[in-house]
Design an enzyme around this catalytic site. Structure first.
Site, PDB file in Angstrom:
ATOM      1  N   ARG A   1     -30.771   2.990 -12.293  1.00  0.00           N
ATOM      2  CA  ARG A   1     -31.159   1.672 -12.817  1.00  0.00           C
ATOM      3  C   ARG A   1     -32.078   1.017 -11.794  1.00  0.00           C
ATOM      4  O   ARG A   1     -32.282   1.550 -10.709  1.00  0.00           O
ATOM      5  CB  ARG A   1     -29.944   0.801 -13.202  1.00  0.00           C
ATOM      6  CG  ARG A   1     -28.716   0.911 -12.381  1.00  0.00           C
ATOM      7  CD  ARG A   1     -28.858   0.503 -10.968  1.00  0.00           C
ATOM      8  NE  ARG A   1     -29.394  -0.842 -10.817  1.00  0.00           N
ATOM      9  CZ  ARG A   1     -29.924  -1.309  -9.712  1.00  0.00           C
ATOM     10  NH1 ARG A   1     -30.038  -0.547  -8.618  1.00  0.00           N
ATOM     11  NH2 ARG A   1     -30.395  -2.537  -9.634  1.00  0.00           N
ATOM     12  N   GLY A   2     -32.610  -0.166 -12.164  1.00  0.00           N
ATOM     13  CA  GLY A   2     -33.619  -0.806 -11.302  1.00  0.00           C
ATOM     14  C   GLY A   2     -34.992  -0.395 -11.827  1.00  0.00           C
ATOM     15  O   GLY A   2     -35.230   0.804 -12.057  1.00  0.00           O
ATOM     16  N   ALA A   3     -35.870  -1.380 -12.020  1.00  0.00           N
ATOM     17  CA  ALA A   3     -37.121  -1.130 -12.743  1.00  0.00           C
ATOM     18  C   ALA A   3     -37.948   0.060 -12.201  1.00  0.00           C
ATOM     19  O   ALA A   3     -38.254   0.992 -12.951  1.00  0.00           O
ATOM     20  CB  ALA A   3     -37.934  -2.417 -12.777  1.00  0.00           C
TER      21      ALA A   3
ATOM     22  N   ARG B   1     -34.170   1.522 -22.396  1.00  0.00           N
ATOM     23  CA  ARG B   1     -33.954   0.140 -21.947  1.00  0.00           C
ATOM     24  C   ARG B   1     -35.239  -0.647 -22.232  1.00  0.00           C
ATOM     25  O   ARG B   1     -36.321  -0.207 -21.852  1.00  0.00           O
ATOM     26  CB  ARG B   1     -33.599   0.096 -20.449  1.00  0.00           C
ATOM     27  CG  ARG B   1     -32.289   0.824 -20.140  1.00  0.00           C
ATOM     28  CD  ARG B   1     -31.749   0.483 -18.777  1.00  0.00           C
ATOM     29  NE  ARG B   1     -31.224  -0.860 -18.719  1.00  0.00           N
ATOM     30  CZ  ARG B   1     -30.887  -1.466 -17.567  1.00  0.00           C
ATOM     31  NH1 ARG B   1     -31.057  -0.848 -16.409  1.00  0.00           N
ATOM     32  NH2 ARG B   1     -30.402  -2.695 -17.584  1.00  0.00           N
TER      33      ARG B   1
ATOM     34  N   GLN C   1     -24.025  -5.267  -9.689  1.00  0.00           N
ATOM     35  CA  GLN C   1     -25.035  -4.535  -8.902  1.00  0.00           C
ATOM     36  C   GLN C   1     -25.143  -5.118  -7.486  1.00  0.00           C
ATOM     37  O   GLN C   1     -25.628  -4.447  -6.581  1.00  0.00           O
ATOM     38  CB  GLN C   1     -26.419  -4.615  -9.573  1.00  0.00           C
ATOM     39  CG  GLN C   1     -26.528  -3.827 -10.865  1.00  0.00           C
ATOM     40  CD  GLN C   1     -26.388  -4.745 -12.060  1.00  0.00           C
ATOM     41  OE1 GLN C   1     -25.683  -5.743 -11.994  1.00  0.00           O
ATOM     42  NE2 GLN C   1     -27.030  -4.403 -13.154  1.00  0.00           N
TER      43      GLN C   1
ATOM     44  N   ASP D   1     -38.076  -7.232 -13.111  1.00  0.00           N
ATOM     45  CA  ASP D   1     -38.177  -6.144 -14.093  1.00  0.00           C
ATOM     46  C   ASP D   1     -39.480  -6.216 -14.874  1.00  0.00           C
ATOM     47  O   ASP D   1     -39.937  -5.226 -15.434  1.00  0.00           O
ATOM     48  CB  ASP D   1     -36.998  -6.198 -15.065  1.00  0.00           C
ATOM     49  CG  ASP D   1     -35.746  -5.738 -14.349  1.00  0.00           C
ATOM     50  OD1 ASP D   1     -35.155  -6.563 -13.625  1.00  0.00           O
ATOM     51  OD2 ASP D   1     -35.399  -4.556 -14.475  1.00  0.00           O
TER      52      ASP D   1
ATOM     53  N   ASN E   1     -35.837 -10.968 -14.707  1.00  0.00           N
ATOM     54  CA  ASN E   1     -35.006 -10.269 -13.720  1.00  0.00           C
ATOM     55  C   ASN E   1     -33.551 -10.399 -14.155  1.00  0.00           C
ATOM     56  O   ASN E   1     -33.226 -11.056 -15.157  1.00  0.00           O
ATOM     57  CB  ASN E   1     -35.246 -10.847 -12.319  1.00  0.00           C
ATOM     58  CG  ASN E   1     -34.677  -9.949 -11.226  1.00  0.00           C
ATOM     59  OD1 ASN E   1     -34.907  -8.731 -11.236  1.00  0.00           O
ATOM     60  ND2 ASN E   1     -33.918 -10.492 -10.304  1.00  0.00           N
ATOM     61  N   LYS E   2     -32.668  -9.792 -13.407  1.00  0.00           N
ATOM     62  CA  LYS E   2     -31.239  -9.745 -13.741  1.00  0.00           C
ATOM     63  C   LYS E   2     -30.692 -11.104 -14.134  1.00  0.00           C
ATOM     64  O   LYS E   2     -31.034 -12.117 -13.516  1.00  0.00           O
ATOM     65  CB  LYS E   2     -30.490  -9.171 -12.523  1.00  0.00           C
ATOM     66  CG  LYS E   2     -29.000  -9.037 -12.644  1.00  0.00           C
ATOM     67  CD  LYS E   2     -28.532  -8.240 -13.840  1.00  0.00           C
ATOM     68  CE  LYS E   2     -29.227  -6.906 -14.005  1.00  0.00           C
ATOM     69  NZ  LYS E   2     -28.896  -6.210 -15.246  1.00  0.00           N
TER      70      LYS E   2
HETATM   71  O1  MRU Z   1     -29.843  -3.683 -15.028  1.00  0.00           O
HETATM   72  P1  MRU Z   1     -30.509  -3.215 -13.768  1.00  0.00           P
HETATM   73  O2  MRU Z   1     -29.546  -2.907 -12.668  1.00  0.00           O
HETATM   74  O3  MRU Z   1     -31.488  -2.114 -14.028  1.00  0.00           O
HETATM   75  O4  MRU Z   1     -31.349  -4.491 -13.311  1.00  0.00           O
HETATM   76  C1  MRU Z   1     -32.079  -4.429 -12.122  1.00  0.00           C
HETATM   77  C2  MRU Z   1     -32.661  -5.722 -11.711  1.00  0.00           C
HETATM   78  O5  MRU Z   1     -32.648  -6.699 -12.426  1.00  0.00           O
HETATM   79  C3  MRU Z   1     -33.364  -5.727 -10.402  1.00  0.00           C
HETATM   80  O6  MRU Z   1     -33.234  -6.961  -9.782  1.00  0.00           O
HETATM   81  C4  MRU Z   1     -34.842  -5.413 -10.723  1.00  0.00           C
HETATM   82  O7  MRU Z   1     -34.957  -4.206 -11.424  1.00  0.00           O
HETATM   83  C5  MRU Z   1     -35.679  -5.315  -9.572  1.00  0.00           C
HETATM   84  S1  MRU Z   1     -35.537  -3.755  -8.903  1.00  0.00           S
HETATM   85  C6  MRU Z   1     -36.630  -3.439  -7.697  1.00  0.00           C
END
Ligand code: MRU
Length: 358
Positions: free
Chosen positions: A63-65, A106, A211, A252, A262-263
């Site tokens: 996970r993470g963009a 996603r 996370q 993201d 973002n999250k």
């Molecule tokens: O749902 P996730 O864990 O994929 O969400 C990730 C985030 O929101 C991070 O803050 C974002 O991707 C930045 S990652 C460099």
């Protein structure tokens, strides 16, 4: 707040590097850290089929963009290798099936579509089956390498503005585990730490998938950076006490207007930072910018209600109730002090600075 030494328990990676390598390509397989097992176990999973990579993205194994972008690109390499197509046209058809499946995993992080589009563009530019397959593998490997170089540049750009003894709050995980390695928001903190600046990090737990407590706390501990974990609900309290000097989060998706996806919870942190005059920064590579969508067009992922309903086998809410579980929110540009990229730090007005630099 002193750094704990627990990170030593996790040992070094097999390749001798101390960096957490989140996703990599080896012997025609994709290898990734299974992030659902952290912080208890640092284990790797291997995939030979793109369908398994797609499921791994959906289940948050990766996970993470930026990390899901690279994982999807490696998924396309697996699709290319396993295709039995006898003509370039039928190979492109097989690739389109893989593209659609990986793209459907996603909806919010734009790096996923960015990476998949790059791979399809490469494939479409060749007219020999072996050339197509080789160019896809090469492009995905380059993407993985570029991600590291980009994060290090971005990290250095951001770290230069940080002073000694700053206490910096971050939300979710925008570290090595959200990228190939090094990270975006955590990359800035790592670079500041590497420059010898004394910093302290406040990491929010980031409910409901944690996370922050599972991944950011693991990483900061692993890399030996001083930090404290707080509940999401303590952000306002700490800001009102004057404990926090700066906020840095990842992203993201960033629109041409400067709206940042973002999250979930990022918007609350930004609004509270504004209330308390605390600078709020976003750190993201250029691959996270979406210069075509408008704010009402971006799909915010809604995740399974079980993420709120249960913690393992324990029931956290009455069965059968209505649950709304959005994974991301939008922070408007007026709450953002600066956007740290590999090209430098963008400042408001974002319509202008983004149009000029991205
Ligand atoms: O749902 P996730 O864990 O994929 O969400 C990730 C985030 O929101 C991070 O803050 C974002 O991707 C930045 S990652 C460099």
């Amino acid at each position: 707040m002193r750094p704990s030494k627990n990170h030593k328990n996790y040992g070094k990676l097999k390749n001798g590097s101390k960096d957490l390598l989140t996703v990599k390509w080896e012997n025609n397989q994709v290898i990734m850290i299974d992030q659902t097992k952290l912080p208890g176990k640092l284990v790797y999973v291997r995939y030979k089929k793109y369908e398994d990579v797609a499921r791994a993205i959906e289940r948050l194994i990766v996970r993470g963009a930026p990390a899901i972008g690279v994982a999807a690109a490696f998924g396309m390499s697996l699709a290319a290798i396993s295709s039995k197509a006898k003509t370039p046209e039928s190979l492109l058809k097989d690739l389109k099936v893989a593209y659609d499946r990986l793209r459907s995993t996603r909806p919010t992080a734009v790096n996923l579509v960015w990476a998949l589009d790059q791979i399809m563009k490469q494939a479409a530019s060749k007219n020999d089956i072996q050339d197509i397959k080789n160019s896809i593998i090469l492009s995905s490997l380059n993407m993985a390498t570029d991600d590291i170089t980009t994060n290090k540049k971005l990290g250095k750009n951001g770290a230069e503005m940080i002073s000694n003894d700053e206490v910096i709050l971050t939300h979710c995980n925008a570290g090595s585990l959200a990228t190939v390695t090094y990270g975006t928001a955590l990359g800035v903190l790592r670079a500041a730490n590497d420059m010898g600046k004394k910093i302290s990090v406040i990491a929010t737990e980031t409910r409901p998938v944690m996370q922050g407590s599972r991944l950011t706390a693991f990483e900061l501990d692993y890399y030996g950076i001083d930090f404290s974990l707080i509940p999401d609900t303590a952000v306002g309290h700490l800001m009102s006490k004057g404990t926090i000097n700066r906020v840095i989060v990842g992203a993201d998706r960033i629109l041409k207007t400067g709206h940042v996806y973002n999250k979930i919870g990022t918007y609350q942190v930004a609004a509270l930072a504004k209330r308390h005059d605390i600078p709020f920064y976003v750190a993201a590579p250029i691959s996270t910018f979406d210069l075509t969508s408008n704010v009402n067009e971006v799909v915010i992922e809604e995740r399974n209600k079980n993420e709120l309903m249960r913690m393992g086998n324990k029931l956290l809410a009455p069965k059968g109730i209505k649950i709304f579980n959005p994974a991301f929110d939008v922070t408007p540009p007026e709450l953002i002090t600066g956007i740290i990229t590999e090209k430098g730090i963008l400042k408001p007005p974002y319509e202008e600075s983004i149009a000029k630099n991205i």
